[in-house]
Design an enzyme around this catalytic site. Structure first.
Site, PDB file in Angstrom:
ATOM      1  N   CYS A   1       0.515  -1.123  -0.596  1.00 27.03           N
ATOM      2  CA  CYS A   1       0.201  -0.531   0.000  1.00 27.03           C
ATOM      3  C   CYS A   1       0.851   1.358   0.089  1.00 27.03           C
ATOM      4  CB  CYS A   1      -1.081   0.025   1.151  1.00 27.03           C
ATOM      5  SG  CYS A   1      -1.549  -1.346   1.237  1.00 27.03           S
TER       6      CYS A   1
ATOM      7  N   ARG B   1       1.598   1.870  -5.613  1.00 22.52           N
ATOM      8  CA  ARG B   1       1.788   0.827  -4.935  1.00 22.52           C
ATOM      9  C   ARG B   1       0.741   0.253  -4.800  1.00 22.52           C
ATOM     10  NH1 ARG B   1       6.493   1.249  -2.241  1.00 22.52           N
ATOM     11  NH2 ARG B   1       5.360   0.027  -0.321  1.00 22.52           N
TER      12      ARG B   1
ATOM     13  N   TRP C   1      -4.390  -1.764  -1.437  1.00 18.19           N
ATOM     14  CA  TRP C   1      -3.800  -2.709  -2.094  1.00 18.19           C
ATOM     15  C   TRP C   1      -4.245  -4.088  -1.406  1.00 18.19           C
ATOM     16  CZ3 TRP C   1      -2.755  -3.710  -7.519  1.00 18.19           C
ATOM     17  CH2 TRP C   1      -2.388  -4.955  -7.759  1.00 18.19           C
TER      18      TRP C   1
ATOM     19  N   ASN D   1       1.151   0.691   6.445  1.00 23.41           N
ATOM     20  CA  ASN D   1       1.125  -0.156   5.344  1.00 23.41           C
ATOM     21  C   ASN D   1       2.037  -1.714   5.494  1.00 23.41           C
ATOM     22  OD1 ASN D   1       2.310  -1.400   2.591  1.00 23.41           O
ATOM     23  ND2 ASN D   1       4.071  -0.026   2.830  1.00 23.41           N
ATOM     24  N   GLY D   2       2.031  -2.457   5.369  1.00 23.33           N
ATOM     25  CA  GLY D   2       2.604  -3.807   6.130  1.00 23.33           C
ATOM     26  C   GLY D   2       1.414  -4.759   6.342  1.00 23.33           C
TER      27      GLY D   2
ATOM     28  N   GLU E   1      11.748 -20.209 -18.401  1.00 26.49           N
ATOM     29  CA  GLU E   1      11.402 -19.409 -17.748  1.00 26.49           C
ATOM     30  C   GLU E   1      12.470 -18.144 -17.720  1.00 26.49           C
ATOM     31  OE1 GLU E   1       9.031 -17.252 -17.115  1.00 26.49           O
ATOM     32  OE2 GLU E   1       9.803 -15.300 -16.356  1.00 26.49           O
TER      33      GLU E   1
ATOM     34  N   LYS F   1      12.227 -14.709 -20.063  1.00 27.81           N
ATOM     35  CA  LYS F   1      12.247 -13.167 -20.020  1.00 27.81           C
ATOM     36  C   LYS F   1      13.350 -12.803 -20.752  1.00 27.81           C
ATOM     37  CE  LYS F   1       9.943 -13.157 -17.858  1.00 27.81           C
ATOM     38  NZ  LYS F   1       9.306 -13.197 -17.336  1.00 27.81           N
TER      39      LYS F   1
ATOM     40  N   GLU G   1      12.062 -12.164 -24.346  1.00 25.80           N
ATOM     41  CA  GLU G   1      10.659 -11.228 -24.043  1.00 25.80           C
ATOM     42  C   GLU G   1      11.713  -9.777 -24.324  1.00 25.80           C
ATOM     43  OE1 GLU G   1       8.632 -11.500 -20.274  1.00 25.80           O
ATOM     44  OE2 GLU G   1       7.012 -10.804 -21.190  1.00 25.80           O
TER      45      GLU G   1
ATOM     46  N   HIS H   1      18.169 -35.375 -27.635  1.00 19.52           N
ATOM     47  CA  HIS H   1      17.303 -35.881 -28.382  1.00 19.52           C
ATOM     48  C   HIS H   1      17.027 -34.625 -30.313  1.00 19.52           C
ATOM     49  CE1 HIS H   1      16.715 -39.156 -26.134  1.00 19.52           C
ATOM     50  NE2 HIS H   1      16.647 -38.547 -25.463  1.00 19.52           N
TER      51      HIS H   1
ATOM     52  N   LYS I   1       1.337  -6.057 -21.308  1.00 20.06           N
ATOM     53  CA  LYS I   1       1.188  -6.616 -19.650  1.00 20.06           C
ATOM     54  C   LYS I   1       0.434  -7.092 -19.393  1.00 20.06           C
ATOM     55  CE  LYS I   1       2.648  -7.010 -15.787  1.00 20.06           C
ATOM     56  NZ  LYS I   1       3.891  -7.875 -15.657  1.00 20.06           N
TER      57      LYS I   1
HETATM   58  O1  M6R Z   1      -1.593 -12.029 -15.630  1.00 24.91           O
HETATM   59  P1  M6R Z   1      -1.022 -13.060 -16.451  1.00 24.91           P
HETATM   60  O2  M6R Z   1      -0.155 -14.176 -15.041  1.00 24.91           O
HETATM   61  O3  M6R Z   1      -1.432 -14.477 -16.394  1.00 24.91           O
HETATM   62  O4  M6R Z   1       0.091 -13.606 -17.833  1.00 24.91           O
HETATM   63  C1  M6R Z   1       0.585 -14.100 -17.836  1.00 24.91           C
HETATM   64  C2  M6R Z   1       1.204 -13.935 -19.259  1.00 24.91           C
HETATM   65  O5  M6R Z   1       0.660 -12.676 -19.907  1.00 24.91           O
HETATM   66  C3  M6R Z   1       2.605 -13.535 -18.628  1.00 24.91           C
HETATM   67  O6  M6R Z   1       3.316 -14.313 -17.608  1.00 24.91           O
HETATM   68  C4  M6R Z   1       3.919 -13.322 -19.883  1.00 24.91           C
HETATM   69  O7  M6R Z   1       3.979 -14.157 -20.154  1.00 24.91           O
HETATM   70  C5  M6R Z   1       4.311 -12.325 -19.127  1.00 24.91           C
HETATM   71  N1  M6R Z   1       4.655 -10.894 -20.134  1.00 24.91           N
HETATM   72  C6  M6R Z   1       5.634 -12.939 -18.870  1.00 24.91           C
HETATM   73  O8  M6R Z   1       6.945 -12.108 -18.232  1.00 24.91           O
END
Ligand code: M6R
Length: 597
Positions: free
Chosen positions: A2, A27, A71, A97-98, A470, A474, A477, A493, A592
Site C-alpha cells: 500500500c 503501489r 492494495w 502499510n505492512g 522461464e 525472460k 521477451e 534428442h 502486460k
Molecule cells: O497476468 P498473467 O500472469 O495471467 O499473464 C500471463 C502471461 O501473459 C505473462 O506471464 C507473460 O508471459 C509475461 N509477459 C512474461 O514475462
C-alpha cells in the site's frame, strides 16, 4: 503493498495528500482515504482509484493529515476496509502499510476491553492500541502501542487532541520523511512529495518521527532523541517513481526480498511450525494447474513441489489448450498475475462448467479471476509495471510452496522436522535474496559476454527445468535474442544439432540427485564448442572445472533455491537487454495483460 502519506504545514492538507497519494498509486489502488485534523477529525474514503477519491471528496479544512492508497491483503476491497482507521472515541486516526501478524490475538484482547471494530483489516488494531495507550501525548502512545505489534509496518498517526502534529514509525516497511520550509511530509516513497521538497530523511526500524510544521524530531523506542542527517535527492519525478532504478523491471527485481516477505508473512509460523493459508481445503485427490507464460512456468515449479511434499498428482496445462482439450475434474488452480488473462479465465469457466473446485493465485484483488473462482490466494506484490513478470513469478512459487506444505502437513505426509526445515528456509529467503542481488555487477559482467550471441539455451533438470524455460522466456521477451529452455536430458534428442561456438548455454546445476547428469550434459555441450554459464550452488567446489563462467546461488533446501535462481535468471535477461539498448519495460509486440484470446 500500500502507499501511505502524512502532511503538516501551511497548505490545505487534503490537497497535498491527494497529490502525494496520486504519486503513490503505483503501489496499489483498490481504495483510498484521507483524514484531516481540524476541530474534529474529518475522514473520507472511497473504493477505486485516487481520482475517484478526489472527485467525490468534500472540501476538507485543516493543515495536518494522513492518507492511504490500498492494495488489499486482509479483507476485501470496501470503504470499511480502506484506511484511515480510527479509534472508538474518533479522536485518533492511523494509516498503515505492512502486515500485522498477531492482529487476531490483539483484536480479541482489545474487544475484551470493549473496543469495537469496523473493518476486517489487520491495521485497525493499531488505532485501538494507540487509543488504549494515549495519555495526552501521541508519540508516547505510538511508542507503547508498537511494543505489542508483530510483523511489518509503516504507520502514520494523527490525534485531534494534538491537531498540529503527525507521528510516524516503521519496521521493515518503507517510510521516508520529506523536510520542507514551514511544512513537512512523510510517505512510503520519495516520489510522493518530490514535487514539494527534495530534502529527505530516512528513519530506521523502530525510530519514531514527530513532525510539526516547523520541526521534525526523531526518538528511539526508549524516548531518547536522535540526530538524523538530511539528504538531498536530485531525481526528477519519473526517476523517482522508479526509485532511481533505470527501469521498472529492475526496480521490481530488487523488490523481491520484500515481496517474498509479504507473500509469506502471517502465513507461516516457525515457533510451532505451521502454515495457514486462508481457508484452503485439504481434501484434494488431483490438482490441475492452468496458466499462461511465466505463470505457467510457476505452475510447473509448483507441480514438482506439491507432488513431492504433499504426494498429490498435479498436471499443469496451458490455459489456451486446457480450455478446449483438458480433462476437467478435481481441483483446478489458475495462476495469473493480472487476474485478467482471457485464456486463463476461459479455462476456469470451462472447469467450473464441469463441476471442478476452482482456486485462483493472483496478484490483483477484485480482478476478474477472483470473481469466478471459488477461492483466491493473493501474492501481495503490489502492482507490477514492467511487462516482463519478475516479482510476481517468485511470489507465485512462494504461494505454491505454502500450498504444498499445508497439504503435506494436513495429509500427514510431511514430517514435523521436514516442515520445520522448509519453514525456516523460507523465512531466510528475503536475506538470501539480498545476497543474490548483491551479485548484480558480477551478473552484468556475464551479460556482456552473452549479449552478442544469436542463440542462447537454458537447461535444467527436475524443478530447474521450468526455471530454464522461464529464463529463456525472460531473455527472448526483453532482449529479442533467440532463446530456448530445455530439460537437459533432451538436448541429445535433437537440439544438439544447433550447438556450435555461436551458441551459449546457461545451465542450472543444483546439488541434487541429478547433479552428475548435469555435469555430463555440460561436458557434452563443451565438446561442441558452445560457451557454458553455470548457475550453481555456492558450495559446489567442482563446477568451475566444467563451466566457462559460474554464478552462485545460496545453498538452501531442495525447491527453496528456485527463488534465488529465478532472480539470477531475471538479472541475466535484464542486463543483456539493457546492454542491447532494448525498451525493457515495454517490449515490442507485447502487452502486460493479454485480455484477448
Ligand atoms: O497476468 P498473467 O500472469 O495471467 O499473464 C500471463 C502471461 O501473459 C505473462 O506471464 C507473460 O508471459 C509475461 N509477459 C512474461 O514475462
Amino acid at each position: 503493498m500500500c502507499g501511505i502519506a502524512g502532511y503538516v504545514g501551511y497548505r490545505n492538507a487534503s490537497d497535498v495528500l491527494i497529490d502525494c497519494l496520486k504519486r503513490l498509486e503505483y503501489r496499489g489502488y483498490d481504495s483510498a482515504g484521507i483524514a484531516v485534523a481540524n476541530k474534529k477529525l474529518s475522514i473520507f474514503k472511497a473504493t477505486g482509484e485516487i481520482d475517484s477519491l478526489r472527485e467525490n471528496m468534500p472540501k476538507m479544512h485543516g493543515s495536518a493529515g494522513i492518507g492511504h492508497t490500498r492494495w488489499a491483503t486482509h479483507g476485501k476491497v470496501s470503504k470499511e476496509n480502506a484506511h484511515p482507521h480510527i479509534s472508538c472515541d474518533k479522536k485518533i486516526a492511523i494509516v498503515h502499510n505492512g502486515i500485522i501478524e498477531n492482529f487476531k490475538y490483539l483484536k480479541e484482547q482489545l474487544e475484551g476491553k470493549g473496543h469495537q471494530f469496523n473493518s476486517e483489516t489487520d491495521s485497525e488494531v493499531i488505532a485501538h492500541l494507540i487509543e488504549e495507550e494515549y495519555k495526552g501525548n501521541l508519540e508516547d502512545a505510538v511508542a507503547s502501542a508498537i511494543k505489542n505489534l508483530r510483523g511489518a509496518y509503516a504507520i502514520v498517526a494523527i490525534s485531534i487532541d494534538e491537531p498540529e502534529k503527525i507521528v510516524a514509525v516503521r519496521k521493515e516497511s518503507p517510510l521516508v520523511v520529506g523536510a520542507g520550509d514551514g511544512e513537512n511530509f512523510v510517505a512510503s516513497d520519495i516520489p510522493a512529495f518530490l514535487g514539494y521538497t527534495n530534502r529527505v530523511i530516512h528513519p530506521n526500524d523502530g525510530e519514531i518521527c514527530i513532525m510539526e510544521k516547523d520541526s521534525i524530531k526523531f526518538i528511539n523506542e526508549k524516548g531518547k532523541e536522535l540526530n538524523k542527517e538530511e539528504e538531498v535527492v536530485n531525481w526528477d519525478i519519473e526517476d523517482a517513481e522508479k526509485s532511481g532504478y533505470r527501469h521498472f523491471m529492475l526496480k521490481e527485481i530488487h523488490e523481491q526480498p520484500s515481496t517474498i516477505y509479504n507473500a509469506l508473512t502471517g502465513r507461516i509460523s516457525e515457533i510451532e511450525p505451521h502454515v495457514e493459508l486462508e481457508d484452503l481445503e485439504s481434501d484434494m485427490d488431483e490438482i490441475t494447474i492452468t496458466a499462461c507464460g511465466t505463470s505457467f512456468y510457476a505452475g510447473m515449479v509448483g507441480k514438482y513441489i506439491i507432488e513431492k511434499l504433499a504426494r498429490i498428482p498435479v498436471s499443469v496445462e496451458l490455459s489456451s489448450e486446457y480450455r478446449y482439450f483438458g480433462r476437467k475434474s478435481g481441483t483446478v488452480v489458475a495462476i495469473t498475475q493480472s487476474g485478467e488473462t482471457a485464456d486463463t479465465i476461459g479455462a476456469v469457466k470451462e472447469a467450473k462448467r464441469n463441476g471442478c473446485n476452482t482456486i485462483a493465485i493472483t496478484n490483483v484483488t477484485g480482478s476478474s479471476i477472483t470473481r469466478i473462482t471459488d477461492f483466491s490466494i493473493f501474492t501481495r506484490c503490489g502492482p507490477e509495471i514492467g511487462v516482463a513478470a519478475t516479482k510476481t513469478f517468485t511470489a507465485q512459487i512462494a504461494v505454491l510452496f505454502l500450498i504444498a506444505l499445508k497439504l503435506g502437513m494436513e495429509n500427514f505426509y510431511l514430517r514435523g522436522d521436514e516442515l520445520r526445515e522448509y519453514v525456516s528456509a523460507l523465512r531466510q529467503l528475503p536475506s538470501r535474496l539480498e545476497k543474490v542481488l548483491g551479485k548484480e555487477d558480477e551478473i552484468a559482467g556475464i551479460a556482456k559476454k552473452l549479449k552478442d550471441y544469436d542463440s542462447i539455451f537454458f537447461i535444467g533438470r527436475g524443478v530447474n527445468y521450468p526455471l530454464a524455460l522461464e529464463g529463456a522466456l525472460k531473455l527472448k521477451e526483453i532482449s529479442y535474442i533467440h532463446s530456448e529452455g530445455f530439460a537437459a536430458g533432451e538436448l541429445k534428442h535433437g537440439p544438439f544439432a544447433l550447438l556450435d561456438e555461436k551458441t551459449a548455454v546457461v545451465a542450472i546445476v543444483a546439488k541434487d540427485a541429478v547433479r552428475d547428469k548435469m555435469l555430463s550434459n555440460i561436458g557434452e555441450i563443451k565438446a561442441r564448442n558452445a560457451t557454458v554459464i553455470a548457475i550453481a550452488d555456492e558450495s559446489d567446489e567442482e563446477i568451475d572445472k566444467y563451466a566457462d563462467h559460474v554464478i552462485r546461488f545460496p545453498s538452501l533446501p531442495e525447491f527453496v533455491s528456485s527463488i534465488p535462481i529465478a532472480v539470477i535468471l531475471q538479472l541475466i535477461a535484464y542486463h543483456v537487454a539493457n546492454l542491447r539498448g532494448c525498451p525493457i519495460d515495454k517490449p515490442r509486440n507485447l502487452a502486460k495483460s493479454v485480455t484477448v484470446e
